[in-house]
Structure formats: C-alpha cells, structure tokens
Motif scaffolding. Structure first.
Motif, short mmCIF file in Angstrom:
data_model
loop_
_atom_site.label_atom_id
_atom_site.label_comp_id
_atom_site.label_asym_id
_atom_site.label_seq_id
_atom_site.Cartn_x
_atom_site.Cartn_y
_atom_site.Cartn_z
N PRO A 199 0.81 -1.23 0.00
CA PRO A 199 0.00 0.00 0.00
C PRO A 199 0.84 1.28 0.00
O PRO A 199 0.42 2.28 -0.57
CB PRO A 199 -0.84 -0.12 1.28
CG PRO A 199 -0.18 -1.15 2.11
CD PRO A 199 0.54 -2.06 1.18
N TRP A 215 5.02 -7.66 2.18
CA TRP A 215 3.60 -7.51 1.81
C TRP A 215 3.25 -8.52 0.72
O TRP A 215 2.24 -9.23 0.81
CB TRP A 215 3.35 -6.08 1.30
CG TRP A 215 1.93 -5.88 0.90
CD1 TRP A 215 1.38 -6.13 -0.34
CD2 TRP A 215 0.84 -5.42 1.72
NE1 TRP A 215 0.03 -5.85 -0.34
CE2 TRP A 215 -0.32 -5.41 0.92
CE3 TRP A 215 0.76 -5.02 3.05
CZ2 TRP A 215 -1.56 -5.00 1.41
CZ3 TRP A 215 -0.49 -4.61 3.54
CH2 TRP A 215 -1.62 -4.61 2.72
N PRO A 258 -6.92 2.24 6.54
CA PRO A 258 -5.76 2.55 7.38
C PRO A 258 -6.01 3.85 8.17
O PRO A 258 -6.74 4.72 7.69
CB PRO A 258 -4.63 2.75 6.37
CG PRO A 258 -5.29 3.08 5.09
CD PRO A 258 -6.66 2.46 5.12
N TRP A 263 -0.86 3.71 11.37
CA TRP A 263 0.20 3.95 10.39
C TRP A 263 0.54 5.45 10.40
O TRP A 263 0.08 6.21 9.55
CB TRP A 263 -0.31 3.51 9.02
CG TRP A 263 0.67 3.56 7.91
CD1 TRP A 263 1.97 3.97 7.94
CD2 TRP A 263 0.41 3.21 6.54
NE1 TRP A 263 2.54 3.87 6.70
CE2 TRP A 263 1.59 3.40 5.83
CE3 TRP A 263 -0.72 2.73 5.87
CZ2 TRP A 263 1.70 3.15 4.46
CZ3 TRP A 263 -0.63 2.48 4.51
CH2 TRP A 263 0.57 2.69 3.81
N TYR A 311 -0.22 -2.60 7.81
CA TYR A 311 -0.17 -1.41 6.94
C TYR A 311 1.16 -0.67 7.04
O TYR A 311 1.77 -0.30 6.04
CB TYR A 311 -1.30 -0.44 7.31
CG TYR A 311 -2.60 -0.71 6.60
CD1 TYR A 311 -2.65 -0.76 5.20
CD2 TYR A 311 -3.77 -0.88 7.32
CE1 TYR A 311 -3.85 -0.99 4.56
CE2 TYR A 311 -4.98 -1.10 6.67
CZ TYR A 311 -5.01 -1.16 5.29
OH TYR A 311 -6.20 -1.39 4.64
#
Ligand SMILES: Nc1ncnc2c1ncn2[C@@H]1O[C@H](COP(=O)(O)OP(=O)(O)OP(=O)(O)O)[C@@H](O)[C@H]1O
Length: 464
Positions: A199, A215, A258, A263, A311
């Motif tokens: 992401p 990831w 998120p 994050w 995340y």
C-alpha cells in the motif's frame, strides 16, 4: 559471457554450448527459453535462458546495472535461483541470462489446485513453500537486495531430482537492471499485475524497503491458502502515477481503512493527501481478513499473515522474524521437499511440466528446427491443439544500448559462472527423509558497498 559471433546456422556462437529446446514463457523483460547444457560436465542439465529485449531507442544499461549483474552472479542460496551465465549477442546487442531451470512455479501450482484438481494445497506444502520463500528472501534482504516484484510466477519450485520440491526465488534484481516497476512505461501500454504491491507504493512512497517484499509474501501466503489472489484489483496499464484506487479499495475492504494511529507516516504519503476524496469514498471500518482466508483469528497462521499485511511498513514483520514464528514450529513442520504428501498414504499431486513451444526460435519469431531433441517430462505446446505457453504480462521493451553493452563486456564477465557449482543449503529446519542441512553463511561479501540504488547503504539501524 559468450561472444556474439554467429555461426553458419545463424545462431550466436555461445548458443552452441546448449541444446535449445524451445520457448517456455514470456514476461515483462522478454522471452524465456529452455535449453540443455552440452558439455560433458553437467551434460543434459536444464537451463532457463532469459532473452532481454532490445529497445528501439535503447539508452543502455547503466554502470550501476552492470554492477547489478555482477552481483547477481554472486548470489548463492538454495532458495534463490542461480544465475549460471551471462551472454551477449554482438549483432543486436541483446542480453541473455542463463539460470538454473525449475519445472514448476507457484502460479502453476495454485492454478493446478484451483482449476484441475479442485482441491486445496495441503498444509505441509503451504508451510514448506512459505518457509523456503522466506528463507530465500531473508538471504536477499540480508544482502541488501529487495526483490520488488514478488508474485507467484516468480517463485519457482524444482521438479524431479535431488532438489525436488525446493523453492527458488527468481527475477530478483532485474527491476533494478532495467526499469523500476513504478517508472513510466509510456510506449506500449504494458499491463502489470499490482495485486502484490504494498500500500505504501500504491500511495506514492518514493523508496522501496524490504517491507514491500513482505507484503507480497503475505498476499502469496493467502493465495496458497485460498487459491485466489487476495487483493485482485483491476489490472492497469502502467502509468507514471502509482496511485491505483481500485487496488487500494480491494485492500481496504479486507483490512479496514488505514488510520494514522495504525500507520503514523501515512500522512506523508503523496496520494493519501492528494487523493483523499477518492480514498475516503468508502469507509471500511472492519477488517475481515480471517474470514476471507478461512482461518481462525486465534490461529498462528492468521497471526503470521496479519503481521505480513501490517499497513505500516515499519511495523510489518521481517523475513528473519517470520522464520521464527510459531506457525513454523507447529506440526506439520516445514520440509525441504515441499511437494511430498502431508501424511503417509496420501497421494502425490502430479503437477504438470512446463509446456515448451518448439516453434519459436531464439529471435522470438520464426520457426525453430523441429529436429531439436525434446526433454523428457516437458510438455510440448506450439502447434499442438490446446498447447500454450504462458504469457502473463505484456512484455515491454528494455533499455539495452550498444554503448552500455560494451561496458558490460569491459567488466570482464567472460568466465563461466559456476555451472554445477555447489548449491548452498538453505538451512531448512526439517527435511523429510533427508538429513537436515547446515545453515550456510548468509551474508555475501559485497564488492561494492557504496551507494547502489536498491541496495540500501550500510546503516546502523535499518528496517529490512
Ligand atoms: N529459471 C527458470 N526456470 C523455469 N522457468 C522459468 C525460470 N525463470 C522464469 N521462468 C518462467 O518463465 C515464464 C516467464 O518468466 P518471466 O519472469 O520472464 O515473466 P513473468 O514472471 O511471467 O512475468 P514478469 O516478467 O512480469 O515478472 C514464467 O512462467 C516463469 O515461471
């Protein structure tokens, strides 16, 4: 490195050391061929030769790229595919990299279970594939190599033989040699898979860290469990803009939106601010990853998966940490041959061998001589009804220029790169029927520690 002089048969001279069998695939960088070594040492050994496309305007391989190729030749680990030779054709200045051949890859293994046998992959196999993938990745990360394009077709698995069922990571380092996946691919509208993309990259992070690979491993782990890509965003034509709303939406839907709490550095990512209206279009509050992958939220498998899909890249689990996770300590424990059955008496799964297209010659277009010897075990496609050679992405040109190619030669790649040389044991914790192999030295002595893009400079504390 072979030279590019041509023999009468219109083949480059270096190619004479191989029996060329046929084309086995086509990827972003060019065509992949199956060949066999002719020389008495290693006679008959299968090799995958990747032909890299020549760009029309080719501005050449940079000196950095040349160093990268040198470094790839030094990479030796049981779970990383070995680059055995580098060849150049002088006539068209095309580059060929010869790798050890692997009969299977995770793309085909998953496809076989989903479409052919309609049966999930057994727990032992999933765990062994994942452990070996992490083991190879830990080695690459320990040597400052970030893969950047991990996906099932880049994770190879060896067929019959001493290394049966051993995972080999392929394609590492190639993104650095040519174009980074995030760079503009203006000319031909290449289609790229972004299902495994982290992401932070989708939101415009400028730098790769090894967390992007973790990831991708999380996405692949989930796909091994469910046989379906976890975040199947609409595939897109590559653009200079890394922002992919549909892909992000697929991720948010499963993991929840998120937040800055989860994050903190999210606020600094270019697209989080610029495209906040689109991003906030749907507000997904609840994470439902465990139900998507059919795991109990209390299971070690779920715990590991959710740590890979954290995340915040700084909080995401590393390969080294993942290898120590409880999931790998529980039964069934991972083993070296990932393809053996889980329990005694259970049948072996017969994975198909790679189809080989014997009609495409080394130039990638015309007919090859049909008299070529065909490998045992390899399915032949080409003219056969229903035969195909996978083409999972539209290839794009690469930048290999005459001038730079000559530089490559100047770097003295003339020696054969350890054909059949000792393969490095990967330190797999338990092997079924094979004694455990010792861990091998994980660190490569780098010839060049200085400022190599993609190989972060040595720092005291750095997240890998
Ligand atoms: N060493 C190898 N042995 C056997 N098959 C290989 C080897 N390396 C690559 N392949 C196979 O060749 C095919 C094309 O590979 P390639 O890496 O060029 O493209 P890809 O992984 O399908 O896509 P992309 O280029 O976007 O990464 C794939 O099926 C891949 O599994």
């Amino acid at each position: 490195m072979g030279d590019g002089n041509r023999s009468n048969s219109n083949k480059p001279e270096w190619l004479l050391q191989y029996d060329l069998i046929g084309k086995i695939g086509e990827g972003t960088y060019g065509l992949v061929f199956l060949a066999r070594i002719k020389s008495p040492t290693n006679r008959g050994k299968s090799i995958a030769i990747k032909k890299f496309k020549q760009s029309k305007d080719g501005d050449g391989v940079s000196p950095t790229a040349i160093r990268e190729i040198m470094l790839l030749r030094e990479i030796t680990h049981e779970n990383v595919v070995k680059l055995v030779n580098v060849h150049i054709n002088h006539t068209d200045m095309s580059l060929y990299l010869a790798f050890d051949y692997a009969e299977h890859d995770l793309y085909e293994i998953i496809r076989h279970h989903r479409d052919k046998v309609n049966q999930s992959i057994n727990q032992y196999t999933v765990k062994s594939l994942l452990w070996q993938l992490l083991n190879g990745l830990n080695y690459l990360h320990s040597n400052w190599i970030i893969h950047r394009d991990l996906k099932p077709s880049n994770i190879l698995v060896m067929g019959d033989g001493e290394e049966h069922g051993v995972v080999k990571i392929a394609d590492f380092g190639l993104a650095r040699i040519y174009q980074a996946p995030l760079k503009p691919l203006s000319e031909n509208g290449v289609v790229v898979t972004i299902w495994y993309r982290a992401p932070e990259l989708l939101l415009g992070a400028k730098h790769y860290t090894s967390a992007v690979d973790m990831w991708a491993v999380g996405c692949i782990f989930a796909e091994l469990l469910t046989l379906k890509p976890l975040f199947q965003g609409a595939e897109v034509k590559a653009t200079p803009n890394p922002f992919q709303l549909d892909q992000l939406d697929k991720i948010f839907k499963v993991l929840g939106h998120p937040t800055l709490e989860k994050w903190p550095s999210l606020a600094n990512l270019p697209h989080w601010q610029q495209d906040s209206q689109h991003i906030q279009g749907h507000k997904y509050d609840n994470a439902n990853l465990y139900s998507v992958v059919h795991l109990s939220p209390k299971s070690p498998a779920y715990d590991l998966l959710s740590k890979m899909l954290e995340y915040d890249p700084r909080r995401r689990i590393t390969a080294a940490q993942a290898l120590e996770h409880e999931y790998f300590k529980m039964e069934p424990q991972p083993g070296r041959n990932a393809l053996v059955p889980c329990t005694p008496g259970e049948a072996f799964v017969n994975y198909p061998t790679r189809p080989v297209d014997t009609t495409t010659d080394f130039e990638g277009t015309t007919n090859m001589q049909q008299s070529q010897q065909v490998p045992s075990g390899a399915a032949i496609a080409g003219n056969m009804p229903g035969g195909h050679v996978s083409n999972r992405s539209v290839p794009r040109p690469m930048n290999v220029g005459m001038q730079r190619m000559h530089q490559l030669q100047a770097y003295n790649l003339t020696s054969q790169a350890g054909m059949g040389g000792g393969i490095n044991p990967g330190g797999i914790p338990m092997q079924r029927g094979v004694p455990q192999q010792a861990h091998q030295q994980q660190q490569l002595r780098r010839k060049d520690q200085m400022g190599m893009p993609g190989y972060p400079p040595q720092q005291k504390s750095r997240r890998m």
